[in-house]
Design a protein around this motif. Sequence first.
Motif, mmCIF file in Angstrom:
data_model
loop_
_atom_site.group_PDB
_atom_site.id
_atom_site.type_symbol
_atom_site.label_atom_id
_atom_site.label_comp_id
_atom_site.label_asym_id
_atom_site.label_seq_id
_atom_site.Cartn_x
_atom_site.Cartn_y
_atom_site.Cartn_z
ATOM 1 N N VAL A 1 33.580 36.584 50.638
ATOM 2 C CA VAL A 1 33.059 35.531 49.764
ATOM 3 C C VAL A 1 33.271 34.162 50.408
ATOM 4 N N SER A 2 32.464 33.210 49.997
ATOM 5 C CA SER A 2 32.595 31.845 50.484
ATOM 6 C C SER A 2 33.578 31.077 49.589
ATOM 7 N N GLY A 3 33.924 29.882 50.014
ATOM 8 C CA GLY A 3 34.801 29.057 49.204
ATOM 9 C C GLY A 3 34.201 28.763 47.840
ATOM 10 N N ALA A 4 32.904 28.433 47.820
ATOM 11 C CA ALA A 4 32.237 28.142 46.549
ATOM 12 C C ALA A 4 32.230 29.357 45.639
ATOM 13 N N GLU A 5 31.985 30.533 46.215
ATOM 14 C CA GLU A 5 31.968 31.760 45.419
ATOM 15 C C GLU A 5 33.353 32.080 44.874
ATOM 16 N N ALA A 6 34.374 31.840 45.685
ATOM 17 C CA ALA A 6 35.749 32.092 45.239
ATOM 18 C C ALA A 6 36.114 31.152 44.093
ATOM 19 N N ALA A 7 35.754 29.876 44.229
ATOM 20 C CA ALA A 7 36.051 28.904 43.170
ATOM 21 C C ALA A 7 35.363 29.298 41.871
ATOM 22 N N ALA A 8 34.099 29.726 41.976
ATOM 23 C CA ALA A 8 33.346 30.131 40.784
ATOM 24 C C ALA A 8 33.982 31.344 40.120
ATOM 25 N N ALA A 9 34.402 32.314 40.929
ATOM 26 C CA ALA A 9 35.013 33.522 40.380
ATOM 27 C C ALA A 9 36.335 33.207 39.691
ATOM 28 N N ILE A 10 37.134 32.362 40.304
ATOM 29 C CA ILE A 10 38.435 32.017 39.731
ATOM 30 C C ILE A 10 38.262 31.247 38.427
ATOM 31 N N MET A 11 37.301 30.340 38.383
ATOM 32 C CA MET A 11 37.076 29.602 37.142
ATOM 33 C C MET A 11 36.581 30.522 36.028
ATOM 34 N N ARG A 12 35.736 31.468 36.373
ATOM 35 C CA ARG A 12 35.289 32.436 35.358
ATOM 36 C C ARG A 12 36.476 33.210 34.808
ATOM 37 N N SER A 13 37.349 33.657 35.691
ATOM 38 C CA SER A 13 38.527 34.406 35.261
ATOM 39 C C SER A 13 39.449 33.554 34.398
ATOM 40 N N GLY A 14 39.451 32.246 34.683
ATOM 41 C CA GLY A 14 40.300 31.334 33.925
ATOM 42 C C GLY A 14 39.648 30.794 32.674
ATOM 43 N N GLY A 15 38.457 31.292 32.354
ATOM 44 C CA GLY A 15 37.775 30.865 31.133
ATOM 45 C C GLY A 15 37.085 29.526 31.245
ATOM 46 N N VAL A 16 36.768 29.098 32.479
ATOM 47 C CA VAL A 16 36.085 27.811 32.694
ATOM 48 C C VAL A 16 34.618 28.087 32.983
ATOM 49 N N HIS A 17 33.733 27.555 32.148
ATOM 50 C CA HIS A 17 32.308 27.839 32.316
ATOM 51 C C HIS A 17 31.437 26.580 32.351
#
Length: 235
Positions: free
Chosen positions: A43-59
């Motif tokens: 995954v790219s940095g942007a994809e990792a950030a998006a995945a982590i925010m989703r897991s953290g309930g940030v949308h």
Amino acid sequence: MFFGTDPLYLLLVMPALALAAWAQARIVSAYREGSRVQASSGVSGAEAAAAIMRSGGVHNVTIEPIQGQLTDHYDPSKKVLRLSVSNYQDHSLAALGVAAHEAGHAIQDAHHYPLLVVRNLIVPLAALGSNASFLFLTAGLLLQSMKLVWAAIALFSLAVLFQIVNLPVEFDASRRAREQLQADNLITADEDAVVGKVLNAAAMTYVAGTLTGVLQLAYFVIRSGALRRGGDRSA
């Protein structure tokens, strides 16, 4: 005699400035090393950030690329996570670590992490204090005005307070980043060692900056005491 030519300044502050220079060199070295290692998840940095925010309930946070190196930051006022172009698109462990750290700030913001709330409130005052304090201090010393000197110390204290509050905010964001990267299977346990090296090196720059600020404040207070005693003797 003042600042860089003052032996007291050299004794108090220069070691901290040397630590800051070492910390900056260390983050550059750690980031360069981490940039050579590709994440097994692909995954790219942007994809990792998006995945982590989703897991953290940030949308409600958008991710944007930004020019420059290590210019990555989260803007809570606009709900935008900005990643330097290399970290936005690269698949390296360094890119994932930095991106995850900024995503950690977005999660802090979404959950109203108390120290982040305090930090955000202090930001405008800290910027004012940092910019104006040296002007007030210089004027106070030239004019032998204790009122101006203490005004300078009060202003600079705001900048130091920001740095002190910011330290646990940054450490918490890095902790969240490393935990969530593994929880989301974006890095392996072995890869966490490389990510940790990058984030720990970045943390040292904040530690060095805070120490420098505290020692500069101590220098200003000591010099103000000397000025006051001088004024008392001349009265």
